[in-house]
Design a protein around this motif. Structure first.
Motif, PDB file in Angstrom:
ATOM      1  N   GLY A 101      58.646  39.432  34.898  1.00 38.52           N
ATOM      2  CA  GLY A 101      60.071  39.622  34.625  1.00 38.52           C
ATOM      3  C   GLY A 101      60.334  41.036  34.149  1.00 38.52           C
ATOM      4  N   PRO A 102      61.614  41.366  33.872  1.00 38.60           N
ATOM      5  CA  PRO A 102      61.944  42.732  33.460  1.00 38.60           C
ATOM      6  C   PRO A 102      61.309  43.161  32.145  1.00 38.60           C
ATOM      7  N   LYS A 103      60.980  42.204  31.283  1.00 37.70           N
ATOM      8  CA  LYS A 103      60.379  42.548  29.996  1.00 37.70           C
ATOM      9  C   LYS A 103      58.854  42.665  30.084  1.00 37.70           C
ATOM     10  N   ASP A 104      58.291  42.249  31.218  1.00 36.86           N
ATOM     11  CA  ASP A 104      56.841  42.318  31.405  1.00 36.86           C
ATOM     12  C   ASP A 104      56.484  43.716  31.886  1.00 36.86           C
ATOM     13  N   THR A 105      55.666  44.417  31.130  1.00 40.58           N
ATOM     14  CA  THR A 105      55.342  45.810  31.467  1.00 40.58           C
ATOM     15  C   THR A 105      53.860  46.009  31.785  1.00 40.58           C
ATOM     16  N   PHE A 106      53.088  44.916  31.759  1.00 37.87           N
ATOM     17  CA  PHE A 106      51.650  45.044  32.029  1.00 37.87           C
ATOM     18  C   PHE A 106      51.242  44.006  33.055  1.00 37.87           C
ATOM     19  N   ARG A 107      50.531  44.460  34.092  1.00 41.62           N
ATOM     20  CA  ARG A 107      50.068  43.555  35.138  1.00 41.62           C
ATOM     21  C   ARG A 107      48.636  43.133  34.857  1.00 41.62           C
ATOM     22  N   GLU A 108      48.449  41.853  34.571  1.00 34.88           N
ATOM     23  CA  GLU A 108      47.090  41.352  34.391  1.00 34.88           C
ATOM     24  C   GLU A 108      46.308  41.670  35.675  1.00 34.88           C
ATOM     25  N   ASN A 121      32.242  49.020  27.203  1.00 33.26           N
ATOM     26  CA  ASN A 121      33.551  48.550  26.747  1.00 33.26           C
ATOM     27  C   ASN A 121      33.793  48.935  25.293  1.00 33.26           C
ATOM     28  N   ALA A 122      32.748  48.845  24.484  1.00 35.20           N
ATOM     29  CA  ALA A 122      32.880  49.213  23.071  1.00 35.20           C
ATOM     30  C   ALA A 122      33.195  50.696  22.922  1.00 35.20           C
ATOM     31  N   GLN A 123      32.720  51.528  23.869  1.00 37.04           N
ATOM     32  CA  GLN A 123      33.001  52.956  23.810  1.00 37.04           C
ATOM     33  C   GLN A 123      34.418  53.282  24.261  1.00 37.04           C
ATOM     34  N   GLY A 124      34.938  52.501  25.227  1.00 34.24           N
ATOM     35  CA  GLY A 124      36.237  52.835  25.806  1.00 34.24           C
ATOM     36  C   GLY A 124      37.416  52.065  25.252  1.00 34.24           C
ATOM     37  N   VAL A 125      37.156  50.981  24.514  1.00 36.15           N
ATOM     38  CA  VAL A 125      38.232  50.139  23.993  1.00 36.15           C
ATOM     39  C   VAL A 125      38.139  50.110  22.475  1.00 36.15           C
ATOM     40  N   GLU A 126      39.210  50.484  21.824  1.00 37.87           N
ATOM     41  CA  GLU A 126      39.231  50.551  20.360  1.00 37.87           C
ATOM     42  C   GLU A 126      39.032  49.162  19.747  1.00 37.87           C
ATOM     43  N   GLY A 127      38.069  49.059  18.865  1.00 36.78           N
ATOM     44  CA  GLY A 127      37.838  47.795  18.159  1.00 36.78           C
ATOM     45  C   GLY A 127      37.283  46.688  19.027  1.00 36.78           C
ATOM     46  N   GLU A 139      23.163  34.415  39.306  1.00 36.11           N
ATOM     47  CA  GLU A 139      23.242  34.175  37.867  1.00 36.11           C
ATOM     48  C   GLU A 139      23.983  35.324  37.210  1.00 36.11           C
ATOM     49  N   ALA A 140      25.092  35.002  36.563  1.00 44.52           N
ATOM     50  CA  ALA A 140      25.903  36.021  35.903  1.00 44.52           C
ATOM     51  C   ALA A 140      25.925  35.774  34.399  1.00 44.52           C
ATOM     52  N   VAL A 141      26.192  36.818  33.652  1.00 47.38           N
ATOM     53  CA  VAL A 141      26.353  36.715  32.202  1.00 47.38           C
ATOM     54  C   VAL A 141      27.830  36.953  31.892  1.00 47.38           C
ATOM     55  N   ALA A 142      28.452  36.000  31.214  1.00 44.80           N
ATOM     56  CA  ALA A 142      29.886  36.068  30.936  1.00 44.80           C
ATOM     57  C   ALA A 142      30.125  36.182  29.437  1.00 44.80           C
ATOM     58  N   PHE A 143      31.127  36.963  29.083  1.00 45.31           N
ATOM     59  CA  PHE A 143      31.564  37.045  27.693  1.00 45.31           C
ATOM     60  C   PHE A 143      33.027  37.467  27.655  1.00 45.31           C
ATOM     61  N   ALA A 144      33.695  37.126  26.580  1.00 47.00           N
ATOM     62  CA  ALA A 144      35.091  37.514  26.377  1.00 47.00           C
ATOM     63  C   ALA A 144      35.148  38.524  25.244  1.00 47.00           C
ATOM     64  N   GLY A 145      36.280  39.177  25.100  1.00 51.32           N
ATOM     65  CA  GLY A 145      36.430  40.158  24.035  1.00 51.32           C
ATOM     66  C   GLY A 145      37.874  40.596  23.904  1.00 51.32           C
ATOM     67  N   GLN A 146      38.180  41.259  22.816  1.00 52.43           N
ATOM     68  CA  GLN A 146      39.514  41.802  22.574  1.00 52.43           C
ATOM     69  C   GLN A 146      39.388  43.218  22.036  1.00 52.43           C
ATOM     70  N   GLY A 147      40.446  43.980  22.165  1.00 56.12           N
ATOM     71  CA  GLY A 147      40.475  45.342  21.649  1.00 56.12           C
ATOM     72  C   GLY A 147      41.795  45.995  21.992  1.00 56.12           C
ATOM     73  N   ARG A 148      41.934  47.249  21.640  1.00 54.62           N
ATOM     74  CA  ARG A 148      43.174  47.982  21.908  1.00 54.62           C
ATOM     75  C   ARG A 148      42.868  49.162  22.824  1.00 54.62           C
ATOM     76  N   HIS A 149      43.737  49.334  23.797  1.00 53.46           N
ATOM     77  CA  HIS A 149      43.600  50.466  24.708  1.00 53.46           C
ATOM     78  C   HIS A 149      44.994  50.967  25.056  1.00 53.46           C
ATOM     79  N   GLY A 150      45.210  52.268  24.868  1.00 50.03           N
ATOM     80  CA  GLY A 150      46.535  52.825  25.125  1.00 50.03           C
ATOM     81  C   GLY A 150      47.590  52.265  24.206  1.00 50.03           C
ATOM     82  N   GLY A 151      47.187  51.881  22.991  1.00 50.65           N
ATOM     83  CA  GLY A 151      48.142  51.331  22.030  1.00 50.65           C
ATOM     84  C   GLY A 151      48.532  49.893  22.310  1.00 50.65           C
ATOM     85  N   ARG A 152      47.841  49.242  23.233  1.00 50.37           N
ATOM     86  CA  ARG A 152      48.186  47.877  23.623  1.00 50.37           C
ATOM     87  C   ARG A 152      47.025  46.941  23.296  1.00 50.37           C
ATOM     88  N   ALA A 153      47.338  45.784  22.686  1.00 50.28           N
ATOM     89  CA  ALA A 153      46.310  44.787  22.379  1.00 50.28           C
ATOM     90  C   ALA A 153      45.977  44.024  23.653  1.00 50.28           C
TER      91      ALA A 153
END
Length: 203
Positions: A80-87, A113-119, A134-148
């Motif tokens: 929508g118009p308020k959505d500014t980030f494309r997953e 990822n730890a080097q390029g994404v804040e926190g 066989e793959a290794v999967a993990f999730a994570g969070q951080g800030r990039h470009g001021g966006r969580a």
């Protein structure tokens, strides 16, 4: 001469009809938009499948496939118009300088990822079957470009190549695209391997 003059009189004249009023111009514009819309639907909408190294992925309907350095990114449509980030779901490949397994390569991916994404802090690691490898999967969070942002990451090795499949989105929004992502993962093919159902790192 008389016959020639008569022939000139009988020839129909072609009248050029130009829009005269604003309403005429508007109708012409609308007709043009309709024609372009029909033609646009007939034209190819970009690739339905992308290939990176030995891996093929299907592109979900409505998503845009964009070539990036080292692979492809699949971009979801804005909501929508308020959505500014494309997953987006990004598949990258790189040659490995030395033999390593998927767990070792996943550690390299997490460190980057730890080097390029804040926190950035990766979550629990799990080994999952992904398209026959066989793959290794993990999730994570951080800030990039001021966006969580939050991430779902798959890392795996095929021969002497390392692959990183990363789903990126604003915190709380990845669940919305999960059905499309699961369709993409189900469509994934690795040369010499068959499709295998797999859980996502988000559970």
């Amino acid at each position: 001469m008389e016959a020639e003059g008569q022939d000139r009189q009988e020839r129909p004249r072609i009248k050029l009809l130009w829009p005269r009023t604003g309403r005429d111009w508007f109708l012409l514009l609308m007709a043009g938009i309709v024609v372009l819309g029909i033609v646009g639907n007939l034209l190819p909408q970009g690739p339905k499948e992308v290939q990176v190294g030995q891996v093929r992925l299907g592109v979900p309907p409505g998503w845009e496939a964009k070539e990036v350095q080292g692979g492809w990114a699949l971009l979801s449509p804005l909501e929508g118009p308020k959505d500014t980030f494309r997953e987006n779901l990004t598949l990258l490949v790189e040659p490995l300088p030395q033999p390593m397994n998927s767990l070792q390569y996943a550690q390299v991916v997490a460190w980057r990822n730890a080097q390029g994404v804040e926190g950035f802090v990766p979550g629990p690691v799990q080994v999952v079957p992904l398209a026959g490898v066989e793959a290794v999967a993990f999730a994570g969070q951080g800030r990039h470009g001021g966006r969580a942002l939050e991430f779902w990451v798959y890392a795996f090795v095929v021969g002497r190549e390392g692959y990183q499949l990363t789903l990126t989105g604003e915190v709380g929004r990845l669940v919305r695209v999960r059905p499309q992502v699961e369709t993409v993962l189900a469509s994934m093919r690795v040369e010499g391997s068959g499709p295998v159902a797999q859980p996502g790192p988000g559970g």
